[in-house]
Design an enzyme around this catalytic site. Structure first.
Site, short mmCIF file in Angstrom:
data_model
loop_
_atom_site.label_atom_id
_atom_site.label_comp_id
_atom_site.label_asym_id
_atom_site.label_seq_id
_atom_site.Cartn_x
_atom_site.Cartn_y
_atom_site.Cartn_z
N TYR A 189 52.42 20.20 63.92
CA TYR A 189 52.74 18.79 64.19
C TYR A 189 51.51 18.01 64.65
CZ TYR A 189 57.08 21.14 63.87
OH TYR A 189 58.06 21.93 63.42
N TYR B 80 70.87 23.59 58.54
CA TYR B 80 69.56 23.44 59.17
C TYR B 80 69.55 24.12 60.56
CZ TYR B 80 65.65 21.32 61.59
OH TYR B 80 64.52 21.14 62.34
N LYS C 195 61.15 26.40 58.43
CA LYS C 195 60.86 25.34 57.46
C LYS C 195 59.92 25.82 56.35
CE LYS C 195 61.39 21.79 61.05
NZ LYS C 195 60.66 20.94 62.00
N1 GLN Z 1 65.70 23.38 65.71
C1 GLN Z 1 64.63 22.61 66.25
C2 GLN Z 1 64.85 21.13 65.99
O1 GLN Z 1 65.14 20.77 64.90
C3 GLN Z 1 63.33 23.07 65.67
C4 GLN Z 1 62.14 22.28 66.18
C5 GLN Z 1 60.87 23.09 66.31
O2 GLN Z 1 60.88 24.30 66.34
N2 GLN Z 1 59.76 22.38 66.46
O3 GLN Z 1 64.73 20.32 66.86
#
Ligand code: GLN
Length: 305
Positions: free
Chosen positions: A241, A189, A64
């Site tokens: 997060y 994605y 991301k």
């Molecule tokens: N591909 C995962 C998702 O979208 C990535 C999430 C993550 O690494 N926190 O759920």
């Protein structure tokens, strides 16, 4: 520094037994829970690596950061911020709740899934294939690794089972936040999340981010300075997060995690760090990786605050 890492490594690695590998993407269940690796690159190009540093793993949410930089390059800040907010959500990465309850119908930031899916939509390209092609080329540019490719098994596994992300993408479409067909967009994605990297690739990205887009080794400006500071600010408020505040207090630098077990962490103007430890805490962040960074930060005074 290497001597210190070797001293603390065993204790950090032992923490892995207290976490779990991600299993909501079935192919990630195969990761070895006790793996731990780190690469640190300094501004003169010196590399320190330890443990499972050259093991390949999928980048997941750390992608991301890269898509965010490319979307900023493609759209500029005005357009970017018209579709993406500037605030932390304080919720888990795949939470959907704020999309419905916030007054503005746009994702709060580009690092939660709703924001990241929107960011991927903003990457220029006439077809989804073209968008992904441009994105992976950009990954190669900023890691300096021409060999990067996706792990097909992990991609197909998430494509098949990612119902929550499908719900988020359809909701975004309903709100008019994304333009593309939701399932086609999710293909990009999921592919970006499935790109395989090592701790060295993450350390290279972190080194660039910590040096405002300038590669201190080649002297080349690879990424726009302003976009790097936007990215570092986002990583600070929401890169881990709902564990971002704790990371800021205990480690004191920007960080971005992925459920594949990676963490990318720039120590501004000093180091680029990449960590791998697939055993995750409840917030989806590498449990041993965080401890390793915490002890390094204490010993070498990483905190920016
Ligand atoms: N591909 C995962 C998702 O979208 C990535 C999430 C993550 O690494 N926190 O759920």
């Amino acid at each position: 520094m290497k001597a210190f890492i070797s001293e603390i490594f065993k204790d950090c690695s032992a923490l892995s037994s207290k976490g779990q590998v991600a299993d909501y993407i079935p192919a990630l269940k195969n990761s070895s829970i006790d793996n731990l690796g780190i690469t640190i690159i300094d501004t003169s190009g010196e590399i320190i690596s330890y443990g499972h540093h050259d093991k390949k793993f999928t980048i997941q949410s750390i992608s991301k950061v890269v898509s965010l930089l490319l979307a900023l390059e493609d759209n500029g800040t005005e357009k970017f911020f018209s579709r993406i907010g500037k605030e932390a959500s304080g919720d888990p990465f795949n939470s959907i709740i704020k999309l419905e309850t916030s007054t503005e119908s746009k994702p709060l930031n580009p690092l939660i899934n709703s924001g990241a899916i929107t960011v991927t939509d903003m990457i220029h390209g006439n077809t989804v294939e073209e968008k992904f092609e441009r994105l992976i080329e950009y990954f190669k540019l900023i890691t300096g690794n021409e060999e990067l490719k996706i792990n097909e098994e992990v991609f197909l596994s998430e494509k098949e089972t990612g119902n929550r992300n499908k719900a988020i993408a359809f909701f975004l479409k309903e709100l008019g936040v994304i333009d593309s067909d939701p399932l086609k967009l999710l293909d990009i994605y999921f592919k970006q999340c499935s790109i395989e990297v090592t701790t060295k690739d993450l350390a290279k990205i972190a080194l660039l981010l910590g040096n405002r887009g300038l590669d201190p080794i080649s002297g080349k400006q690879i990424v726009n300075k302003k976009y790097c500071s936007i990215c570092n600010a986002y990583m600070t408020i929401c890169g881990m997060y709902d564990g971002s505040g704790e990371f800021a207090i205990n480690i004191g630098i920007p960080g971005k995690s992925g459920v594949g077990g990676g963490i990318l962490a720039p120590v501004p103007e000093r180091y680029g760090i990449g960590v791998y430890g697939p055993s995750l805490n409840k917030k989806g962040n590498s449990i041993a990786g965080i401890k390793l960074l915490e002890l390094l930060s204490e010993e070498f005074d990483f905190s920016m605050y």
